[in-house]
Enzyme design. Structure first.
Site, PDB file in Angstrom:
ATOM      1  N   SER A   1      30.978  45.477  44.494  1.00 28.15           N
ATOM      2  CA  SER A   1      30.066  44.475  45.043  1.00 28.15           C
ATOM      3  C   SER A   1      28.680  45.104  45.205  1.00 28.15           C
ATOM      4  O   SER A   1      28.095  45.570  44.237  1.00 28.15           O
ATOM      5  CB  SER A   1      30.623  43.930  46.365  1.00 28.15           C
ATOM      6  OG  SER A   1      29.928  42.783  46.779  1.00 28.15           O
TER       7      SER A   1
ATOM      8  N   GLU B   1      31.143  41.030  37.212  1.00 28.75           N
ATOM      9  CA  GLU B   1      31.962  40.182  38.077  1.00 28.75           C
ATOM     10  C   GLU B   1      31.050  39.626  39.167  1.00 28.75           C
ATOM     11  O   GLU B   1      29.944  40.125  39.370  1.00 28.75           O
ATOM     12  CB  GLU B   1      33.131  40.970  38.687  1.00 28.75           C
ATOM     13  CG  GLU B   1      32.738  42.106  39.613  1.00 28.75           C
ATOM     14  CD  GLU B   1      32.430  41.676  41.046  1.00 28.75           C
ATOM     15  OE1 GLU B   1      33.078  40.733  41.544  1.00 28.75           O
ATOM     16  OE2 GLU B   1      31.541  42.290  41.669  1.00 28.75           O
TER      17      GLU B   1
ATOM     18  N   HIS C   1      36.348  40.347  43.320  1.00 24.11           N
ATOM     19  CA  HIS C   1      36.484  39.920  44.710  1.00 24.11           C
ATOM     20  C   HIS C   1      37.781  39.154  44.992  1.00 24.11           C
ATOM     21  O   HIS C   1      37.963  38.667  46.118  1.00 24.11           O
ATOM     22  CB  HIS C   1      35.298  39.032  45.091  1.00 24.11           C
ATOM     23  CG  HIS C   1      34.022  39.788  45.320  1.00 24.11           C
ATOM     24  ND1 HIS C   1      33.244  40.255  44.277  1.00 24.11           N
ATOM     25  CD2 HIS C   1      33.396  40.172  46.458  1.00 24.11           C
ATOM     26  CE1 HIS C   1      32.175  40.872  44.779  1.00 24.11           C
ATOM     27  NE2 HIS C   1      32.246  40.835  46.094  1.00 24.11           N
TER      28      HIS C   1
END
Length: 294
Positions: free
Chosen positions: A105, A196, A264
């Site tokens: 992230s 992502e 995630h």
């Protein structure tokens, strides 16, 4: 790319919060799981919170710098992503000794710094996610960190046929696009670009993809590996994020695999950024040719 030294069970490891503040029970579940394998070292001020950050920039920078340079710890695990790492990059110095860095992230910014300095790092669960994912993912992560011969193999959905080999770089799409035009963008030439994201509507994914295209990214990379794009659907929308991403990938003409179990969601298998891999768009596979450690 230089790979850091392998870990051993019982090693001391640094645990840091360089980005957002976090849910304490979720963090402590992940910390307990980590402690079944290693000896976590946690600063008392890790629980500080300032607005949307895990304390002020000075606190987070000091914690990160200490973890990077501490000769008694063998790896760095991140508590959470969110936001905040880009605020630290211009003040951060990497020591000569490299350690495994684990996170994803917002930690994409640290991975970008590592790859721009010729180092392998690990795109893997943060501690607030690790406890939820459970022992299977944790054990795969531990094996990758401890075994130089470990080779990650991922299977997704075929998107664009073709085969590409190169170093895998990237991470979170939102964060990666913020590194364009900075010294912290990972090297894209000849690479396989991994992406992502979470919570980004299809038009936002399209906009960020176009940013990469306008910056020449798809003229440099050899292939595209797409992980999970979680909660990216428009409520009542007539098209899906997956449809938009497929069209965008097809426009590049590059080999592409989608829906790899990374991101995630409920899988987030670890992968070594900066390591060489072989992507097969027809088979829907991403097979690493190198490990994460030496």
């Amino acid at each position: 790319m230089a790979r850091p030294a392998a870990l051993h069970p019982g090693d001391r490891v640094s645990v840091i919060a360089p980005a957002s503040s976090f849910d304490r029970p979720a963090f402590e579940r992940g910390l307990a799981l980590l402690a079944t394998r290693y000896q976590p070292v946690v600063r008392p001020d890790i629980y500080e919170s300032r607005r949307y950050l895990a304390g002020g920039d000075d606190r987070r920078l000091a914690e990160l710098s200490e973890a990077l340079s501490d000769p008694t710890t063998s790896a760095i695990f991140c508590a959470r992503g969110g936001y905040g790492v880009t605020r630290l990059l211009s003040r951060l110095q990497l020591p000569r000794r490299a350690k495994p860095l684990i996170g994803f992230s917002d930690i994409t910014a640290l991975h970008g710094l590592a790859q721009s300095r010729g180092r392998v790092s690990v795109h893997g669960p943060v501690l607030t996610q690790l406890g939820r994912l459970g022992e299977a993912v944790a054990n795969e992560l531990f094996e990758l960190l401890e075994t130089p011969s470990a080779r990650v193999e991922l299977r997704g959905e075929p998107q664009v046929p073709g085969v590409a080999e190169g170093r895998v770089v990237g991470g979170n799409l939102s964060v990666l696009t913020r590194l364009l035009g900075t010294p912290y963008l990972p090297p894209l030439e000849g690479a396989i670009l991994f992406l992502e994201d979470v919570g980004e509507r299809p038009y936002r994914l399209d906009r960020m993809w176009q940013h990469l295209a306008l910056a020449g990214a798809f003229e440099k990379v050899k292939g595209i590996a797409l992980g999970e794009f979680v909660e990216c659907e428009e409520k009542g929308g007539k098209w899906t994020a997956a449809e938009i991403l497929r069209e965008l990938a097809e426009e590049t003409g590059l080999p592409c695999v989608a829906e790899l179990p990374v991101g995630h969601g409920d899988r987030n298998r670890p992968l070594p950024l900066g390591a060489r891999a072989r992507l097969d768009g027809a088979e829907g596979t991403l097979r690493f040719l190198e490990g994460a450690v030496r």
